[in-house]
Motif scaffolding. Structure first.
Motif, PDB file in Angstrom:
ATOM      1  N   GLY A  31       0.789  -1.216   0.000  1.00  0.00           N
ATOM      2  CA  GLY A  31       0.000   0.000   0.000  1.00  0.00           C
ATOM      3  C   GLY A  31       0.825   1.271   0.000  1.00  0.00           C
ATOM      4  N   GLY A  32       2.122   1.204  -0.272  1.00  0.00           N
ATOM      5  CA  GLY A  32       2.926   2.403  -0.335  1.00  0.00           C
ATOM      6  C   GLY A  32       3.204   3.006   1.027  1.00  0.00           C
ATOM      7  N   GLU A  33       3.121   2.225   2.084  1.00  0.00           N
ATOM      8  CA  GLU A  33       3.343   2.741   3.421  1.00  0.00           C
ATOM      9  C   GLU A  33       4.824   2.965   3.664  1.00  0.00           C
ATOM     10  OE1 GLU A  33       1.663  -0.328   5.734  1.00  0.00           O
ATOM     11  OE2 GLU A  33      -0.333  -0.085   4.883  1.00  0.00           O
ATOM     12  N   SER A  34       5.139   3.894   4.561  1.00  0.00           N
ATOM     13  CA  SER A  34       6.525   4.198   4.858  1.00  0.00           C
ATOM     14  C   SER A  34       7.142   3.077   5.688  1.00  0.00           C
ATOM     15  CB  SER A  34       6.600   5.524   5.625  1.00  0.00           C
ATOM     16  OG  SER A  34       5.875   5.435   6.830  1.00  0.00           O
ATOM     17  N   VAL A  35       8.451   2.947   5.555  1.00  0.00           N
ATOM     18  CA  VAL A  35       9.175   1.920   6.292  1.00  0.00           C
ATOM     19  C   VAL A  35       9.503   2.440   7.687  1.00  0.00           C
ATOM     20  CG1 VAL A  35      11.277   0.528   6.347  1.00  0.00           C
ATOM     21  CG2 VAL A  35      10.156   1.014   4.162  1.00  0.00           C
ATOM     22  N   CYS A  36       9.290   1.611   8.694  1.00  0.00           N
ATOM     23  CA  CYS A  36       9.622   1.985  10.064  1.00  0.00           C
ATOM     24  C   CYS A  36      11.075   1.612  10.325  1.00  0.00           C
ATOM     25  CB  CYS A  36       8.702   1.270  11.058  1.00  0.00           C
ATOM     26  SG  CYS A  36       9.100   1.624  12.789  1.00  0.00           S
ATOM     27  N   THR A  37      11.904   2.607  10.629  1.00  0.00           N
ATOM     28  CA  THR A  37      13.321   2.369  10.927  1.00  0.00           C
ATOM     29  C   THR A  37      13.652   2.697  12.373  1.00  0.00           C
ATOM     30  OG1 THR A  37      13.875   4.593  10.129  1.00  0.00           O
ATOM     31  CG2 THR A  37      13.994   2.785   8.536  1.00  0.00           C
ATOM     32  N   ALA A  38      12.628   2.741  13.217  1.00  0.00           N
ATOM     33  CA  ALA A  38      12.866   3.008  14.635  1.00  0.00           C
ATOM     34  C   ALA A  38      13.517   1.800  15.294  1.00  0.00           C
ATOM     35  CB  ALA A  38      11.535   3.335  15.329  1.00  0.00           C
ATOM     36  N   ARG A  39      13.940   1.951  16.528  1.00  0.00           N
ATOM     37  CA  ARG A  39      14.514   0.837  17.273  1.00  0.00           C
ATOM     38  C   ARG A  39      13.541  -0.333  17.236  1.00  0.00           C
ATOM     39  NH1 ARG A  39      17.063   3.649  22.731  1.00  0.00           N
ATOM     40  NH2 ARG A  39      18.660   4.903  21.666  1.00  0.00           N
ATOM     41  N   PRO A  40      14.059  -1.559  17.196  1.00  0.00           N
ATOM     42  CA  PRO A  40      13.200  -2.724  16.938  1.00  0.00           C
ATOM     43  C   PRO A  40      11.978  -2.839  17.830  1.00  0.00           C
ATOM     44  CG  PRO A  40      15.501  -3.348  16.855  1.00  0.00           C
ATOM     45  CD  PRO A  40      15.472  -1.928  17.317  1.00  0.00           C
ATOM     46  N   LEU A 169      -3.627   1.293  13.416  1.00  0.00           N
ATOM     47  CA  LEU A 169      -3.042   2.555  13.867  1.00  0.00           C
ATOM     48  C   LEU A 169      -1.520   2.379  13.927  1.00  0.00           C
ATOM     49  CD1 LEU A 169      -3.290   5.407  15.115  1.00  0.00           C
ATOM     50  CD2 LEU A 169      -3.490   4.287  17.342  1.00  0.00           C
ATOM     51  N   ASP A 170      -0.782   3.200  13.183  1.00  0.00           N
ATOM     52  CA  ASP A 170       0.677   3.078  13.105  1.00  0.00           C
ATOM     53  C   ASP A 170       1.329   3.883  14.226  1.00  0.00           C
ATOM     54  OD1 ASP A 170       3.256   2.572  12.340  1.00  0.00           O
ATOM     55  OD2 ASP A 170       2.984   3.169  10.248  1.00  0.00           O
ATOM     56  N   LEU A 171       2.069   3.194  15.091  1.00  0.00           N
ATOM     57  CA  LEU A 171       2.750   3.859  16.194  1.00  0.00           C
ATOM     58  C   LEU A 171       4.157   4.307  15.825  1.00  0.00           C
ATOM     59  CD1 LEU A 171       1.645   1.618  19.200  1.00  0.00           C
ATOM     60  CD2 LEU A 171       0.690   3.790  18.428  1.00  0.00           C
ATOM     61  N   CYS A 172       4.574   4.014  14.613  1.00  0.00           N
ATOM     62  CA  CYS A 172       5.906   4.396  14.157  1.00  0.00           C
ATOM     63  C   CYS A 172       5.802   5.588  13.215  1.00  0.00           C
ATOM     64  CB  CYS A 172       6.589   3.227  13.453  1.00  0.00           C
ATOM     65  SG  CYS A 172       8.297   3.568  12.948  1.00  0.00           S
ATOM     66  N   ASN A 173       6.711   6.542  13.386  1.00  0.00           N
ATOM     67  CA  ASN A 173       6.761   7.706  12.509  1.00  0.00           C
ATOM     68  C   ASN A 173       8.163   7.803  11.923  1.00  0.00           C
ATOM     69  OD1 ASN A 173       6.263  10.087  11.181  1.00  0.00           O
ATOM     70  ND2 ASN A 173       6.381  11.379  13.010  1.00  0.00           N
ATOM     71  N   GLY A 174       8.401   7.056  10.853  1.00  0.00           N
ATOM     72  CA  GLY A 174       9.711   7.057  10.222  1.00  0.00           C
ATOM     73  C   GLY A 174      10.763   6.354  11.058  1.00  0.00           C
ATOM     74  N   ASP A 175      11.664   7.136  11.655  1.00  0.00           N
ATOM     75  CA  ASP A 175      12.756   6.562  12.437  1.00  0.00           C
ATOM     76  C   ASP A 175      12.540   6.655  13.938  1.00  0.00           C
ATOM     77  OD1 ASP A 175      12.979   9.271  12.705  1.00  0.00           O
ATOM     78  OD2 ASP A 175      15.152   9.351  12.349  1.00  0.00           O
ATOM     79  N   ARG A 176      11.314   6.970  14.338  1.00  0.00           N
ATOM     80  CA  ARG A 176      11.055   7.087  15.780  1.00  0.00           C
ATOM     81  C   ARG A 176       9.643   6.628  16.119  1.00  0.00           C
ATOM     82  NH1 ARG A 176      12.156  13.140  17.133  1.00  0.00           N
ATOM     83  NH2 ARG A 176      13.998  12.568  15.907  1.00  0.00           N
ATOM     84  N   TRP A 177       9.467   6.234  17.374  1.00  0.00           N
ATOM     85  CA  TRP A 177       8.154   5.811  17.868  1.00  0.00           C
ATOM     86  C   TRP A 177       7.373   7.018  18.357  1.00  0.00           C
ATOM     87  CZ3 TRP A 177       6.770   1.151  16.542  1.00  0.00           C
ATOM     88  CH2 TRP A 177       7.734   0.156  16.377  1.00  0.00           C
ATOM     89  N   ARG A 178       6.093   7.005  18.123  1.00  0.00           N
ATOM     90  CA  ARG A 178       5.246   8.099  18.622  1.00  0.00           C
ATOM     91  C   ARG A 178       5.182   8.037  20.142  1.00  0.00           C
ATOM     92  NH1 ARG A 178       2.325   9.985  14.126  1.00  0.00           N
ATOM     93  NH2 ARG A 178       2.275   8.490  12.391  1.00  0.00           N
ATOM     94  N   GLU A 179       5.251   9.185  20.778  1.00  0.00           N
ATOM     95  CA  GLU A 179       5.247   9.227  22.241  1.00  0.00           C
ATOM     96  C   GLU A 179       3.844   9.022  22.804  1.00  0.00           C
ATOM     97  OE1 GLU A 179       7.870   9.267  24.215  1.00  0.00           O
ATOM     98  OE2 GLU A 179       9.121   9.206  22.407  1.00  0.00           O
ATOM     99  N   GLN A 180       2.834   9.595  22.158  1.00  0.00           N
ATOM    100  CA  GLN A 180       1.455   9.476  22.642  1.00  0.00           C
ATOM    101  C   GLN A 180       0.488   9.660  21.483  1.00  0.00           C
ATOM    102  OE1 GLN A 180       0.515  11.457  26.323  1.00  0.00           O
ATOM    103  NE2 GLN A 180      -1.609  11.846  25.731  1.00  0.00           N
ATOM    104  N   VAL A 181      -0.539   8.845  21.456  1.00  0.00           N
ATOM    105  CA  VAL A 181      -1.588   8.934  20.440  1.00  0.00           C
ATOM    106  C   VAL A 181      -2.935   8.784  21.139  1.00  0.00           C
ATOM    107  CG1 VAL A 181      -2.519   7.985  18.299  1.00  0.00           C
ATOM    108  CG2 VAL A 181      -0.057   7.876  18.723  1.00  0.00           C
ATOM    109  N   ALA A 182      -3.880   9.652  20.808  1.00  0.00           N
ATOM    110  CA  ALA A 182      -5.233   9.563  21.354  1.00  0.00           C
ATOM    111  C   ALA A 182      -6.230   9.605  20.201  1.00  0.00           C
ATOM    112  CB  ALA A 182      -5.507  10.703  22.327  1.00  0.00           C
ATOM    113  N   VAL A 183      -7.223   8.720  20.239  1.00  0.00           N
ATOM    114  CA  VAL A 183      -8.193   8.605  19.149  1.00  0.00           C
ATOM    115  C   VAL A 183      -9.602   8.521  19.730  1.00  0.00           C
ATOM    116  CG1 VAL A 183      -8.944   7.255  17.146  1.00  0.00           C
ATOM    117  CG2 VAL A 183      -6.512   7.359  17.733  1.00  0.00           C
TER     118      VAL A 183
END
Length: 334
Positions: A31-40, A169-183
């Motif tokens: 689906g053309g999603e970005s690759v997560c390169t954050a810590r494993p 819901l994607d918790l990864c934003n490129g090379d880092r993990w999101r700190e907080q998400v509310a929906v």
């Protein structure tokens, strides 16, 4: 043997480049999603807050047998090639059992099978049920750079096959993990039962329908428990918050400094600002006119009645007159 020609060398280089390109494309998410390169690995707390109050949702609000409440929360951390549920798609047999009866075993087996066979589910997580329409439940979960998506479902109890949840819901934003998400969460219909109200008897949808969002005007039927034609949209019936947990074995994490009311105080603020959804009075159709009574030679009076089907609430439109009289020629004058 002689030295390879210039053409042969060029062909090998081109073939190597083609293989490298194909390998790179194959490793990309669907689906053309970005690759997560954050810590494993990353850990999160997930907090589900029910906002299903009689003030926000006054129509047919369940008060007993059973009262308004939420099932256990069931979810998974997964990759993009797995789907727990999706709007406009059919639910699995396991999710049907969960949405209709709150039975989780089949759904858990489906998620575990996806993890074992397809390697698409990293972790299955759950949180306890909430015994009222308003309240909280929480759990912890772990995500991986290749499994950074989170999906979950919570059944609305009582209901035919209604639920709330999050899809991928994607918790990864490129090379880092999101700190907080509310929906904010809104009700969905699993498409397996055709009941209109919270307490509708079992009435299977044949053929099965897809998952659809329930709104203030859809299904467009006055009997529907979420039908509020005066509203443009329903208020959120629940909310989910995911907060990243710091992993430091040498010390406990202290809350980050911030303004009063931040962080855990959000739930308190939310509870003080519950929206009031107006509920208009609903009455039945008029009964037939009664007999016309009166003395001979003069006009008599006949009457008809109607009754209240839904009492108004939260400044909704008041009830009209329930009895009406009209002049008439007496049927049996005295």
């Amino acid at each position: 043997m002689g030295a390879p020609s210039h053409t042969t060398t060029w062909g090998r280089a081109l073939w190597a480049l083609l293989l490298t390109t194909l390998g790179s494309v194959a490793s990309q998410p669907l689906g053309g999603e970005s690759v997560c390169t954050a810590r494993p690995l990353a850990k999160y707390s997930i907090t589900f807050t029910g906002k299903w109050s009689q003030t926000a949702f006054p129509k047919q609000y369940p008060l007993f047998r059973p009262p308004a409440q939420w099932s256990s929360l069931l979810g998974a951390a997964h990759s993009s090639d797995y789907s727990l549920w999706r709007k406009n798609q059919y639910v699995s047999d396991g999710l049907r059992d969960f949405a209709e009866r709150g039975e989780a075993w089949a759904l858990m087996r489906e998620m575990e099978a996806a993890g074992e066979k397809l390697q698409s589910v990293h972790e299955v997580f759950s949180a306890p049920a909430v015994p009222s329409g308003t309240g909280q439940t929480s759990a912890e979960l772990e995500v991986h750079s290749r499994h950074s998506l989170v999906s979950f479902v919570v059944r609305i109890v009582p209901s035919p096959d209604w639920f709330v949840g999050v899809d991928s819901l994607d918790l990864c934003n490129g090379d880092r993990w999101r700190e907080q998400v509310a929906v904010d969460l809104y009700p969905y219909d699993a498409g397996t039962d055709s009941g209109f109200t919270f307490s509708s008897p079992n009435f299977a949808t044949i053929p099965q329908d897809t998952v659809t969002e329930i709104t203030s005007s859809s299904p467009s039927h006055p009997a529907n428990s979420f039908y509020y034609p005066r509203l443009k949209s329903l208020p959120p019936i629940a909310r989910v918050t995911l907060v990243r947990l710091r992993q430091n074995p040498r010390a406990f994490d202290l809350p980050a400094p911030g303004p009063a009311g931040a962080g855990g105080g959000n739930e308190i603020m939310d509870s003080l600002s519950v929206p009031e959804t107006p509920l208009d009075c609903e009455v039945s159709l008029w009964s037939s006119w009664g007999l016309c009574a009166g003395p001979c030679g003069k006009l008599g009076v006949k009457s008809r009645t109607r009754y209240v089907r839904v009492q108004p609430a939260n400044h909704g439109a008041p009830c009209p007159e329930l009895e009406e009289e009209a002049e008439c020629a007496p049927d049996n004058c005295v």
